[in-house]
Write an enzyme that holds these catalytic residues in place. Sequence first.
Site, mmCIF file in Angstrom:
data_model
loop_
_atom_site.group_PDB
_atom_site.id
_atom_site.type_symbol
_atom_site.label_atom_id
_atom_site.label_comp_id
_atom_site.label_asym_id
_atom_site.label_seq_id
_atom_site.Cartn_x
_atom_site.Cartn_y
_atom_site.Cartn_z
ATOM 1 N N ARG A 1 0.842 -1.195 0.000
ATOM 2 C CA ARG A 1 0.000 0.000 0.000
ATOM 3 C C ARG A 1 0.881 1.250 0.000
ATOM 4 N NH1 ARG A 1 -2.181 -3.788 3.460
ATOM 5 N NH2 ARG A 1 -4.276 -4.521 2.890
ATOM 6 N N LYS B 1 -2.177 -2.187 7.618
ATOM 7 C CA LYS B 1 -3.589 -1.832 7.732
ATOM 8 C C LYS B 1 -4.321 -2.739 8.713
ATOM 9 C CE LYS B 1 -7.795 -1.289 4.956
ATOM 10 N NZ LYS B 1 -8.381 -1.376 3.600
ATOM 11 N N HIS C 1 -2.571 3.535 -5.166
ATOM 12 C CA HIS C 1 -3.271 2.313 -4.756
ATOM 13 C C HIS C 1 -3.670 1.486 -5.977
ATOM 14 C CE1 HIS C 1 -5.903 -0.340 -2.429
ATOM 15 N NE2 HIS C 1 -5.350 0.171 -1.356
ATOM 16 N N ARG D 1 -1.718 -1.650 -7.075
ATOM 17 C CA ARG D 1 -2.053 -2.952 -6.499
ATOM 18 C C ARG D 1 -3.128 -3.655 -7.332
ATOM 19 N NH1 ARG D 1 -1.243 -4.107 -1.225
ATOM 20 N NH2 ARG D 1 -3.450 -4.409 -0.701
ATOM 21 N N HIS E 1 -3.895 -9.107 1.777
ATOM 22 C CA HIS E 1 -5.333 -9.147 2.029
ATOM 23 C C HIS E 1 -5.599 -10.153 3.144
ATOM 24 C CE1 HIS E 1 -6.397 -7.623 -2.277
ATOM 25 N NE2 HIS E 1 -6.047 -6.652 -1.450
ATOM 26 N N TYR F 1 -8.019 -21.297 10.465
ATOM 27 C CA TYR F 1 -7.442 -22.556 9.980
ATOM 28 C C TYR F 1 -6.383 -22.324 8.904
ATOM 29 C CZ TYR F 1 -10.949 -25.189 12.543
ATOM 30 O OH TYR F 1 -11.702 -25.732 13.548
#
Length: 416
Positions: free
Chosen positions: A247, A274, A336, A339, A362, A372
């Site tokens: 970012r 973030k 941005h 990305r 992400h 998991y």
Amino acid sequence: MPIINKLSAKSVEHLKSTGKAIRKSDGGGLYIYVKPNQTKFWEFRYTRPTNKNKACIGLGSVTDVSLADARSKAQEMRRLLIDGIDPQVHREKEKLKQLQKQFDTFKALAQQWKSTKDGHLKPKTISDNWRKLENYVFPTLGSIPIKEITAPIAIQVLRPVEAQGKLEMVKRCGQLMNEVMNYAVNSGLIHFNPLVGINKVFRKPKVTHLRAMEPDDIKELMQAIASANIYFGTRCLIEWQLHTMVRPAEAAGTKWCELDIEKAVWVIPPERMKMNREHKVPLTKQAIAILKAVKPLSGHLEHVFPSRYKYRQATDSETINKALGRMGLRNKTTAHGFRSLASTTLNEKGFHPEAVDAALAHVEPNKIRAAYKRTTYFKKRKKIMQWWSDHISKHAVGPYQVFDCKNLSAASAQRQ
């Protein structure tokens, strides 16, 4: 029935002490007390309803409280006594209520709410949110007790902001006001939040998607970067973010201590991410070449990309966007958007979708799945990142194809 109203305004005015304090009754528990220095005060003397002890409560000086006002106050206290209420206790309770109102204003509660965000939100986010409240909410709503705030009051606070066309600001301020009111509910100060849904009465801001180039536009982007007349450090920052896929704020805030060039990895600490989770970025050959190119400029400083004017601080996270604007790409992409360009390209080329998401840092929105899924796909990401850097280099033009590791000295020689 006790005789009251024994005094007159004239007798009060002429009443004087004769060397010692004197006290004259108006009846019904009201007295005027004159000190030896001739200062005069009103008193209400009574018997406490609980233990029958004698008590006295001051009603103010004669200069501030007239005879009529003193009689009115005395009458109020006699009514309290009839109901079995001690006037002195009642006064203290009222003082506490007024004092509590000062601590329970919207701004006071907002300050308490703000303190709960420390450690959960980035300092800049907390600061930005507080500034919005200071600019648009506190001037009108700040001193109002939280229990007196209603939806119509809050709506009127935001109407002028809406009239200025700042619809996104209206939306955000409405959200922040609701957060403060929810905090008040959770603190037990109010039973429900009266501001739920106030954002529905305002005009909606237009949804604008972040501008980003398509995969086929990579050559246009690299040509623009090559021909741009920009500061060398900014040029390196643009390439750094493009190659690392992080970012804008993460790229701008890069620190030398976060980098391990020998192991070819960049470890961004949680507080700079973030989602407050550590992120490891595999460094490609091109990314390392960028670091070597910029090291003579900032290697002795904390930040890889320092501000040109405050070299002890990192450059602003908007640096790339400003440069893109000067390059004529304002309406085509943003920092941005780099990305999005990387994500679209990599997914179109068939790379592992979850590994691409991991490269972009992400976070899995499903908390159960996230618990998991502990892998970060680091090995897969190394291959993905190197392919992406090679893809960028393949479309680089001019002397700044330096970052495909061919002409490092050329870049150093052409610093601006």
